[in-house]
Design a protein around this motif. Structure first.
Motif, PDB file in Angstrom:
ATOM      1  N   THR A  51       3.077   0.840  -5.730  1.00 11.22           N
ATOM      2  CA  THR A  51       3.744  -0.350  -5.028  1.00 11.22           C
ATOM      3  C   THR A  51       4.056   1.129  -3.919  1.00 11.22           C
ATOM      4  N   GLU A  52       3.751   1.617  -3.678  1.00 11.27           N
ATOM      5  CA  GLU A  52       3.509   2.544  -2.641  1.00 11.27           C
ATOM      6  C   GLU A  52       4.704   3.033  -2.686  1.00 11.27           C
ATOM      7  N   LYS A  53       4.491   3.371  -0.490  1.00  6.11           N
ATOM      8  CA  LYS A  53       6.143   3.717  -0.366  1.00  6.11           C
ATOM      9  C   LYS A  53       7.406   2.510  -0.379  1.00  6.11           C
ATOM     10  N   ALA A  54       6.089   1.402  -0.754  1.00  9.37           N
ATOM     11  CA  ALA A  54       7.510  -0.150  -0.929  1.00  9.37           C
ATOM     12  C   ALA A  54       8.746   0.061  -1.446  1.00  9.37           C
ATOM     13  N   PRO A 118      12.693  -5.763   9.648  1.00 11.45           N
ATOM     14  CA  PRO A 118      12.700  -4.471   9.303  1.00 11.45           C
ATOM     15  C   PRO A 118      13.654  -3.632   9.656  1.00 11.45           C
ATOM     16  N   ALA A 119      14.777  -3.944  10.880  1.00  8.14           N
ATOM     17  CA  ALA A 119      16.048  -3.787  11.532  1.00  8.14           C
ATOM     18  C   ALA A 119      17.002  -3.549  10.484  1.00  8.14           C
ATOM     19  N   ASP A 120      17.015  -4.538   9.654  1.00  9.06           N
ATOM     20  CA  ASP A 120      18.064  -4.150   8.768  1.00  9.06           C
ATOM     21  C   ASP A 120      17.313  -3.548   6.876  1.00  9.06           C
ATOM     22  N   GLU A 133      11.467   1.420  10.902  1.00  7.19           N
ATOM     23  CA  GLU A 133      12.059   1.634  13.270  1.00  7.19           C
ATOM     24  C   GLU A 133      11.713   1.961  13.840  1.00  7.19           C
ATOM     25  N   ARG A 134      10.427   1.152  13.604  1.00  7.94           N
ATOM     26  CA  ARG A 134       8.713   0.857  14.649  1.00  7.94           C
ATOM     27  C   ARG A 134       9.304  -0.435  14.369  1.00  7.94           C
ATOM     28  N   GLY A 135       9.583  -1.452  13.686  1.00  7.21           N
ATOM     29  CA  GLY A 135       9.149  -2.396  13.501  1.00  7.21           C
ATOM     30  C   GLY A 135       8.041  -3.118  12.912  1.00  7.21           C
ATOM     31  N   GLU A 136       8.092  -2.233  11.909  1.00  9.09           N
ATOM     32  CA  GLU A 136       6.339  -2.598  11.474  1.00  9.09           C
ATOM     33  C   GLU A 136       6.982  -4.126  10.402  1.00  9.09           C
ATOM     34  N   SER A 137       5.411  -4.843  10.025  1.00  3.64           N
ATOM     35  CA  SER A 137       5.600  -6.272   9.041  1.00  3.64           C
ATOM     36  C   SER A 137       6.341  -5.941   7.710  1.00  3.64           C
ATOM     37  N   LEU A 138       7.173  -6.333   7.279  1.00  2.63           N
ATOM     38  CA  LEU A 138       8.036  -6.988   5.986  1.00  2.63           C
ATOM     39  C   LEU A 138       6.265  -7.114   5.160  1.00  2.63           C
ATOM     40  N   GLU A 139       5.181  -7.905   5.589  1.00  3.83           N
ATOM     41  CA  GLU A 139       4.283  -7.880   5.217  1.00  3.83           C
ATOM     42  C   GLU A 139       3.445  -7.013   4.276  1.00  3.83           C
ATOM     43  N   TYR A 140       4.271  -5.191   4.666  1.00  2.00           N
ATOM     44  CA  TYR A 140       3.892  -4.327   4.216  1.00  2.00           C
ATOM     45  C   TYR A 140       4.180  -4.521   2.523  1.00  2.00           C
ATOM     46  N   ARG A 144       2.924  -5.905  -1.791  1.00  2.00           N
ATOM     47  CA  ARG A 144       2.878  -4.962  -2.775  1.00  2.00           C
ATOM     48  C   ARG A 144       4.183  -5.958  -3.766  1.00  2.00           C
ATOM     49  N   TYR A 145       4.760  -6.677  -3.784  1.00  2.00           N
ATOM     50  CA  TYR A 145       5.320  -7.840  -4.493  1.00  2.00           C
ATOM     51  C   TYR A 145       4.463  -8.979  -5.103  1.00  2.00           C
ATOM     52  N   GLN A 146       3.261  -9.579  -4.387  1.00  4.20           N
ATOM     53  CA  GLN A 146       2.903 -10.190  -4.837  1.00  4.20           C
ATOM     54  C   GLN A 146       1.334  -9.908  -6.302  1.00  4.20           C
TER      55      GLN A 146
END
Length: 167
Positions: A51-54, A118-120, A133-140, A144-146
């Motif tokens: 799942t890498e860093k996720a 992402p803020a949460d 903190e950069r606000g990257e998408s939760l798609e990452y 990995r979940y999928q």
């Protein structure tokens, strides 16, 4: 150095040998991972998965909804095993794999991240904090979940144990 969530499916015979000799298990799992990488196997056909860093975000998201199995850290230690990177390996028994596969199948990805930003994740100090903190998408995390869903389904169909660790 980053921390990555790792999984390996073991047959009953492979698990028995790993329990007797955790060092052998680590070498064997590394060979399986190399073969999966070389063959570029899909999650449903792979013996190893990551799942890498996720991993930490998945742990946080699954924990907040009361997921019944700890699929990020495992549920039982492998006695005598040393760290396989950043943590010792733990196992999910075939029964736990079955319960997890059913729960994963029943949990749509949108329910996993419902009402989370992402803020949460940044506020909760979820690794890697800089990403959130950069606000990257939760798609990452959701991608990995999928991929975990068919991986656990295949392990369940085969009656495999899953070994879990952070590398």
């Amino acid at each position: 150095m980053s921390m990555n969530g790792r999984y390996a499916r073991l047959t009953p015979a492979e698990l028995e040998r790993t329990l007797r000799d955790p060092g052998w298990g680590e070498e064997f799992v590394n060979e399986l991972a190399d073969a999966d990488w070389d063959e570029q196997r899909e999650a449903s056909a792979a013996r190893c998965h990551g799942t890498e860093k996720a991993w930490h975000a998945l742990d946080f998201l699954l924990g907040r909804i009361g997921f019944p199995i700890d699929i990020v850290h495992g549920e039982e230690d492998i006695p005598g095993a040393e760290d396989w990177g950043h943590s010792p390996p733990c196992i999910l028994s075939p029964k736990a794999v079955h319960m997890a596969a059913e729960a994963l199948t029943a949990l749509p990805v949108d329910a996993l991240v419902r009402d989370v930003t992402p803020a949460d994740l940044a506020l909760a100090d979820i690794y890697p904090v800089e990403m959130w903190e950069r606000g990257e998408s939760l798609e990452y995390v959701t991608s990995r979940y999928q991929a975990l869903v068919p991986y656990f389904q295949a392990a369940d169909r085969a009656g495999d144990t899953i070994v879990v660790w952070l590398q």
